[in-house]
Write a protein that holds these residues in place. Structure first.
Motif, PDB file in Angstrom:
ATOM      1  N   PHE A  79       6.762   3.634   4.360  1.00 13.48           N
ATOM      2  CA  PHE A  79       7.486   3.203   5.558  1.00 13.48           C
ATOM      3  C   PHE A  79       8.763   2.457   5.162  1.00 13.48           C
ATOM      4  CE2 PHE A  79       8.672   0.528   9.063  1.00 13.48           C
ATOM      5  CZ  PHE A  79       8.446   1.313  10.180  1.00 13.48           C
ATOM      6  N   ALA A 105      -0.903  -2.908  13.851  1.00 11.52           N
ATOM      7  CA  ALA A 105      -0.002  -2.746  12.713  1.00 11.52           C
ATOM      8  C   ALA A 105      -0.149  -1.367  12.074  1.00 11.52           C
ATOM      9  CB  ALA A 105      -0.219  -3.856  11.694  1.00 11.52           C
ATOM     10  N   LEU A 106       0.862  -1.109  11.254  1.00 10.56           N
ATOM     11  CA  LEU A 106       1.044   0.176  10.590  1.00 10.56           C
ATOM     12  C   LEU A 106      -0.244   0.788  10.021  1.00 10.56           C
ATOM     13  CD1 LEU A 106       3.274   2.114   9.705  1.00 10.56           C
ATOM     14  CD2 LEU A 106       3.762   0.570   7.796  1.00 10.56           C
ATOM     15  N   GLU A 107      -0.989   0.024   9.253  1.00 12.75           N
ATOM     16  CA  GLU A 107      -2.171   0.592   8.586  1.00 12.75           C
ATOM     17  C   GLU A 107      -3.195   1.089   9.612  1.00 12.75           C
ATOM     18  OE1 GLU A 107      -2.560   0.810   5.253  1.00 12.75           O
ATOM     19  OE2 GLU A 107      -1.301  -0.756   4.371  1.00 12.75           O
ATOM     20  N   ARG A 161       9.293   7.532  16.201  1.00 13.05           N
ATOM     21  CA  ARG A 161       8.491   8.494  15.430  1.00 13.05           C
ATOM     22  C   ARG A 161       9.186   8.913  14.125  1.00 13.05           C
ATOM     23  NH1 ARG A 161      10.387  11.225  19.830  1.00 13.05           N
ATOM     24  NH2 ARG A 161      11.846  12.917  19.370  1.00 13.05           N
ATOM     25  N   PHE A 166       8.106   7.489  10.829  1.00 10.97           N
ATOM     26  CA  PHE A 166       6.799   7.906  10.296  1.00 10.97           C
ATOM     27  C   PHE A 166       6.879   9.173   9.448  1.00 10.97           C
ATOM     28  CE2 PHE A 166       5.795   4.663  13.114  1.00 10.97           C
ATOM     29  CZ  PHE A 166       4.587   4.148  12.692  1.00 10.97           C
ATOM     30  N   ARG A 212       5.114  -5.458   3.991  1.00 13.20           N
ATOM     31  CA  ARG A 212       4.688  -5.840   5.339  1.00 13.20           C
ATOM     32  C   ARG A 212       3.909  -4.730   6.020  1.00 13.20           C
ATOM     33  NH1 ARG A 212       5.836 -11.238   7.121  1.00 13.20           N
ATOM     34  NH2 ARG A 212       7.444 -11.928   5.672  1.00 13.20           N
ATOM     35  N   ASN A 213       2.788  -5.123   6.568  1.00 13.42           N
ATOM     36  CA  ASN A 213       2.019  -4.214   7.422  1.00 13.42           C
ATOM     37  C   ASN A 213       2.478  -4.508   8.856  1.00 13.42           C
ATOM     38  OD1 ASN A 213       0.062  -2.460   8.405  1.00 13.42           O
ATOM     39  ND2 ASN A 213      -1.562  -4.001   8.342  1.00 13.42           N
ATOM     40  N   LEU A 214       3.697  -4.082   9.142  1.00  9.21           N
ATOM     41  CA  LEU A 214       4.327  -4.542  10.394  1.00  9.21           C
ATOM     42  C   LEU A 214       3.711  -3.892  11.620  1.00  9.21           C
ATOM     43  CD1 LEU A 214       7.947  -3.102  10.687  1.00  9.21           C
ATOM     44  CD2 LEU A 214       6.097  -2.049   9.397  1.00  9.21           C
ATOM     45  N   ARG A 266       3.166  10.180  13.801  1.00  9.44           N
ATOM     46  CA  ARG A 266       4.331  10.168  14.701  1.00  9.44           C
ATOM     47  C   ARG A 266       3.966  10.619  16.112  1.00  9.44           C
ATOM     48  NH1 ARG A 266       5.062  14.378  11.234  1.00  9.44           N
ATOM     49  NH2 ARG A 266       4.980  16.450  12.194  1.00  9.44           N
ATOM     50  N   ILE A 285       1.126   3.287   2.201  1.00  6.03           N
ATOM     51  CA  ILE A 285       1.673   3.419   3.557  1.00  6.03           C
ATOM     52  C   ILE A 285       2.847   2.471   3.770  1.00  6.03           C
ATOM     53  CG2 ILE A 285       1.126   2.920   5.983  1.00  6.03           C
ATOM     54  CD1 ILE A 285      -1.717   4.094   5.312  1.00  6.03           C
ATOM     55  N   THR A 286       2.679   1.209   3.425  1.00 12.28           N
ATOM     56  CA  THR A 286       3.773   0.254   3.655  1.00 12.28           C
ATOM     57  C   THR A 286       4.973   0.582   2.757  1.00 12.28           C
ATOM     58  OG1 THR A 286       2.855  -1.357   2.082  1.00 12.28           O
ATOM     59  CG2 THR A 286       2.207  -1.601   4.396  1.00 12.28           C
ATOM     60  N   ILE A 341       8.178  -2.303  14.844  1.00 10.15           N
ATOM     61  CA  ILE A 341       8.558  -0.921  14.507  1.00 10.15           C
ATOM     62  C   ILE A 341       9.537  -0.401  15.561  1.00 10.15           C
ATOM     63  CG2 ILE A 341       7.703   1.465  14.348  1.00 10.15           C
ATOM     64  CD1 ILE A 341       5.041   0.234  13.222  1.00 10.15           C
ATOM     65  N   PHE A 382       3.562   8.117  18.881  1.00  7.81           N
ATOM     66  CA  PHE A 382       4.769   7.443  19.383  1.00  7.81           C
ATOM     67  C   PHE A 382       5.446   8.223  20.507  1.00  7.81           C
ATOM     68  CE2 PHE A 382       3.695   5.103  15.799  1.00  7.81           C
ATOM     69  CZ  PHE A 382       4.225   3.846  15.997  1.00  7.81           C
ATOM     70  N   SER A 399       0.872  -1.175   0.000  1.00 10.34           N
ATOM     71  CA  SER A 399       0.000   0.000   0.000  1.00 10.34           C
ATOM     72  C   SER A 399       0.903   1.217   0.000  1.00 10.34           C
ATOM     73  CB  SER A 399      -0.888   0.013   1.244  1.00 10.34           C
ATOM     74  OG  SER A 399      -0.119   0.351   2.392  1.00 10.34           O
ATOM     75  N   LEU A 408       4.549  10.078   6.379  1.00  9.10           N
ATOM     76  CA  LEU A 408       3.259   9.395   6.507  1.00  9.10           C
ATOM     77  C   LEU A 408       2.227  10.336   7.127  1.00  9.10           C
ATOM     78  CD1 LEU A 408       4.433   5.867   7.652  1.00  9.10           C
ATOM     79  CD2 LEU A 408       3.131   6.407   5.599  1.00  9.10           C
ATOM     80  N   PRO A 409       0.959  10.093   6.851  1.00  2.00           N
ATOM     81  CA  PRO A 409      -0.093  10.944   7.418  1.00  2.00           C
ATOM     82  C   PRO A 409      -0.048  10.935   8.944  1.00  2.00           C
ATOM     83  CG  PRO A 409      -1.027   9.447   5.788  1.00  2.00           C
ATOM     84  CD  PRO A 409       0.389   9.012   6.014  1.00  2.00           C
TER      85      PRO A 409
END
Lengths: 73, 73
Positions: A10, B50-52, A66, A69, A47-49, B66, A6-7, A54, B69, A4, A72-73
């Protein structure tokens, strides 16, 4: 796991920080107590880790979590 | 999922931001397109989320991800 935006974002940030520290994927994986293949798949955005991993990756890079990120949004 | 210092810290931060916005767990869940029970379990530190879903929750709170976190390594 589907990639995605996002992934992928990241994973790119993780790779940038890893390379800035001069670590190979294998070195980062060892420091984070994760598998090298797993680190590679995170960097490719596959990966959606989850939270705990993280934090492991951030610690292994001596970064506040942080920072991963960024962008990212 | 066992609680950890990390999931507990994340959950507390999420709760603080949610309450600061004046949302109920149900309102936050609706905004984030997640289940209310899930939001409750995250706040209790019971989820290694997870991240999403981290991004969904941050968006629903109109925060940069962020910020969630804060207080974490």
């Amino acid at each position: 796991m589907a990639k995605s935006a996002i992934t992928i974002r990241f994973g790119k940030t993780l790779r940038e920080y890893r390379e800035a520290k001069g670590y190979s994927q294998e070195e980062l994986a060892e420091r984070a107590d994760l598998h090298r293949n797993y680190v590679g798949s995170v960097e490719r955005g596959e990966r959606n880790l989850a939270l705990e991993n993280i934090i492991k990756l951030a610690k292994a890079l001596s970064l506040p979590s942080r920072d991963l990120f960024r962008g990212l949004p």
